[in-house]
Design a protein around this motif. Sequence first.
Motif, PDB file in Angstrom:
ATOM      1  N   GLU A  22      -8.992 -11.114  31.936  1.00 35.93           N
ATOM      2  CA  GLU A  22     -10.234 -11.243  30.987  1.00 35.93           C
ATOM      3  C   GLU A  22      -9.759 -10.758  29.544  1.00 35.93           C
ATOM      4  O   GLU A  22      -9.909 -11.197  28.853  1.00 35.93           O
ATOM      5  CB  GLU A  22     -11.298 -10.646  31.864  1.00 35.93           C
ATOM      6  N   PHE A  23      -9.304  -9.354  29.673  1.00 37.40           N
ATOM      7  CA  PHE A  23      -9.115  -8.777  28.438  1.00 37.40           C
ATOM      8  C   PHE A  23      -8.035  -9.371  27.603  1.00 37.40           C
ATOM      9  O   PHE A  23      -8.270  -9.717  26.333  1.00 37.40           O
ATOM     10  CB  PHE A  23      -8.469  -7.255  28.985  1.00 37.40           C
ATOM     11  N   ALA A  24      -6.830  -9.736  28.159  1.00 37.92           N
ATOM     12  CA  ALA A  24      -5.624 -10.347  27.409  1.00 37.92           C
ATOM     13  C   ALA A  24      -6.443 -11.736  26.975  1.00 37.92           C
ATOM     14  O   ALA A  24      -5.872 -12.113  25.910  1.00 37.92           O
ATOM     15  CB  ALA A  24      -4.464 -10.565  28.381  1.00 37.92           C
ATOM     16  N   CYS A  25      -6.863 -12.495  27.655  1.00 36.18           N
ATOM     17  CA  CYS A  25      -7.442 -13.826  27.309  1.00 36.18           C
ATOM     18  C   CYS A  25      -8.403 -13.493  25.856  1.00 36.18           C
ATOM     19  O   CYS A  25      -8.363 -14.376  24.929  1.00 36.18           O
ATOM     20  CB  CYS A  25      -8.150 -14.686  28.218  1.00 36.18           C
ATOM     21  N   GLU A  26      -9.248 -12.602  26.121  1.00 38.42           N
ATOM     22  CA  GLU A  26     -10.134 -12.521  24.976  1.00 38.42           C
ATOM     23  C   GLU A  26      -9.423 -12.048  23.741  1.00 38.42           C
ATOM     24  O   GLU A  26      -9.845 -12.475  22.433  1.00 38.42           O
ATOM     25  CB  GLU A  26     -11.202 -11.280  25.336  1.00 38.42           C
ATOM     26  N   GLN A  27      -8.362 -11.027  23.940  1.00 40.98           N
ATOM     27  CA  GLN A  27      -7.698 -10.864  22.609  1.00 40.98           C
ATOM     28  C   GLN A  27      -6.993 -12.094  22.004  1.00 40.98           C
ATOM     29  O   GLN A  27      -6.906 -12.159  20.803  1.00 40.98           O
ATOM     30  CB  GLN A  27      -6.633  -9.711  23.222  1.00 40.98           C
ATOM     31  N   ALA A  28      -6.374 -12.833  22.931  1.00 44.47           N
ATOM     32  CA  ALA A  28      -5.737 -14.006  22.356  1.00 44.47           C
ATOM     33  C   ALA A  28      -6.620 -14.983  21.612  1.00 44.47           C
ATOM     34  O   ALA A  28      -6.227 -15.705  20.539  1.00 44.47           O
ATOM     35  CB  ALA A  28      -5.122 -14.705  23.431  1.00 44.47           C
ATOM     36  N   ILE A  29      -7.827 -15.101  21.970  1.00 38.78           N
ATOM     37  CA  ILE A  29      -8.892 -15.974  21.361  1.00 38.78           C
ATOM     38  C   ILE A  29      -9.291 -15.279  20.180  1.00 38.78           C
ATOM     39  O   ILE A  29      -9.292 -16.142  19.096  1.00 38.78           O
ATOM     40  CB  ILE A  29     -10.015 -16.114  22.277  1.00 38.78           C
ATOM     41  N   LYS A  30      -9.474 -13.949  20.118  1.00 42.70           N
ATOM     42  CA  LYS A  30      -9.893 -13.359  18.803  1.00 42.70           C
ATOM     43  C   LYS A  30      -8.957 -13.406  17.746  1.00 42.70           C
ATOM     44  O   LYS A  30      -9.218 -13.173  16.730  1.00 42.70           O
ATOM     45  CB  LYS A  30     -10.505 -11.865  19.310  1.00 42.70           C
ATOM     46  N   ASP A  31      -7.898 -13.004  18.102  1.00 43.91           N
ATOM     47  CA  ASP A  31      -6.584 -12.733  17.174  1.00 43.91           C
ATOM     48  C   ASP A  31      -5.921 -14.172  16.819  1.00 43.91           C
ATOM     49  O   ASP A  31      -4.917 -14.084  15.863  1.00 43.91           O
ATOM     50  CB  ASP A  31      -5.414 -11.632  17.519  1.00 43.91           C
ATOM     51  N   GLY A  32      -6.270 -15.273  17.072  1.00 48.02           N
ATOM     52  CA  GLY A  32      -6.148 -16.520  16.824  1.00 48.02           C
ATOM     53  C   GLY A  32      -4.901 -17.015  17.557  1.00 48.02           C
ATOM     54  O   GLY A  32      -4.167 -18.044  17.048  1.00 48.02           O
ATOM     55  N   SER A  33      -4.114 -16.321  18.428  1.00 52.46           N
ATOM     56  CA  SER A  33      -2.807 -16.790  19.061  1.00 52.46           C
ATOM     57  C   SER A  33      -3.152 -17.830  20.164  1.00 52.46           C
ATOM     58  O   SER A  33      -2.094 -18.520  20.535  1.00 52.46           O
ATOM     59  CB  SER A  33      -2.066 -15.521  19.515  1.00 52.46           C
ATOM     60  N   GLY A  34      -4.379 -17.918  20.644  1.00 53.89           N
ATOM     61  CA  GLY A  34      -4.655 -18.669  21.664  1.00 53.89           C
ATOM     62  C   GLY A  34      -4.961 -20.526  21.138  1.00 53.89           C
ATOM     63  O   GLY A  34      -5.714 -20.329  20.134  1.00 53.89           O
ATOM     64  N   TYR A  35      -4.451 -21.236  21.937  1.00 53.82           N
ATOM     65  CA  TYR A  35      -4.967 -22.697  21.529  1.00 53.82           C
ATOM     66  C   TYR A  35      -5.801 -23.361  22.540  1.00 53.82           C
ATOM     67  O   TYR A  35      -6.650 -24.162  22.402  1.00 53.82           O
ATOM     68  CB  TYR A  35      -3.505 -23.420  21.465  1.00 53.82           C
ATOM     69  N   LEU A  36      -5.444 -22.880  23.919  1.00 50.01           N
ATOM     70  CA  LEU A  36      -6.407 -23.395  24.924  1.00 50.01           C
ATOM     71  C   LEU A  36      -6.575 -22.390  25.975  1.00 50.01           C
ATOM     72  O   LEU A  36      -5.858 -21.720  26.450  1.00 50.01           O
ATOM     73  CB  LEU A  36      -5.258 -24.509  25.828  1.00 50.01           C
ATOM     74  N   CYS A  37      -7.918 -22.284  26.281  1.00 47.34           N
ATOM     75  CA  CYS A  37      -8.634 -21.606  27.467  1.00 47.34           C
ATOM     76  C   CYS A  37      -8.956 -22.376  28.508  1.00 47.34           C
ATOM     77  O   CYS A  37      -9.789 -23.256  28.461  1.00 47.34           O
ATOM     78  CB  CYS A  37      -9.880 -20.884  26.725  1.00 47.34           C
ATOM     79  N   ILE A  38      -8.304 -21.774  29.555  1.00 46.90           N
ATOM     80  CA  ILE A  38      -8.741 -22.517  30.656  1.00 46.90           C
ATOM     81  C   ILE A  38      -9.390 -21.682  31.694  1.00 46.90           C
ATOM     82  O   ILE A  38      -8.682 -20.509  32.099  1.00 46.90           O
ATOM     83  CB  ILE A  38      -7.424 -23.092  31.385  1.00 46.90           C
ATOM     84  N   ILE A  39     -10.562 -22.182  32.416  1.00 38.49           N
ATOM     85  CA  ILE A  39     -11.322 -21.193  33.132  1.00 38.49           C
ATOM     86  C   ILE A  39     -11.370 -21.850  34.405  1.00 38.49           C
ATOM     87  O   ILE A  39     -11.570 -23.189  34.601  1.00 38.49           O
ATOM     88  CB  ILE A  39     -12.653 -20.992  32.531  1.00 38.49           C
ATOM     89  N   ALA A  40     -11.355 -21.094  35.460  1.00 34.97           N
ATOM     90  CA  ALA A  40     -11.388 -21.839  36.937  1.00 34.97           C
ATOM     91  C   ALA A  40     -12.818 -22.098  37.096  1.00 34.97           C
ATOM     92  O   ALA A  40     -13.653 -21.491  36.623  1.00 34.97           O
ATOM     93  CB  ALA A  40     -10.992 -20.643  37.837  1.00 34.97           C
ATOM     94  N   SER A  41     -12.847 -23.654  37.645  1.00 31.95           N
ATOM     95  CA  SER A  41     -14.094 -23.981  38.144  1.00 31.95           C
ATOM     96  C   SER A  41     -15.001 -23.134  38.782  1.00 31.95           C
ATOM     97  O   SER A  41     -16.271 -23.223  38.989  1.00 31.95           O
ATOM     98  CB  SER A  41     -14.007 -25.553  38.393  1.00 31.95           C
ATOM     99  N   ASP A  42     -14.293 -22.387  39.745  1.00 34.51           N
ATOM    100  CA  ASP A  42     -15.173 -21.434  40.534  1.00 34.51           C
ATOM    101  C   ASP A  42     -15.376 -20.064  40.113  1.00 34.51           C
ATOM    102  O   ASP A  42     -15.587 -19.077  40.811  1.00 34.51           O
ATOM    103  CB  ASP A  42     -14.291 -21.412  42.111  1.00 34.51           C
TER     104      ASP A  42
END
Length: 101
Positions: A22-42
Amino acid sequence: MTDKALNMISIAMKAHALVSGEFACEQAIKDGSGYLCIIASDASNGTKKSFSNSCNFYEVKYIEYGTKESLGHAIGKEYRASIVVCDENLSLSILDKIQNA
């Protein structure tokens, strides 16, 4: 049958072009380094809503795919509810595999 999207996620992990948790994913989204966020359907509804809102705000592609177990297995970890791909070409390839499955 092999899941080509999960295979591409595994390749992204080996290429160090993916973050999980969760923390690393939030950082990647906020700092612009993330292109695709994949969340488990469950994943929990709270997790889905939080990441969906964050991705909408920061203009990152968001998709729900697989289970926590399958995402974790693809990256060689335990369960993972969230992963973010930090390479544009790999993210496009993963999206293509998911949409054409």
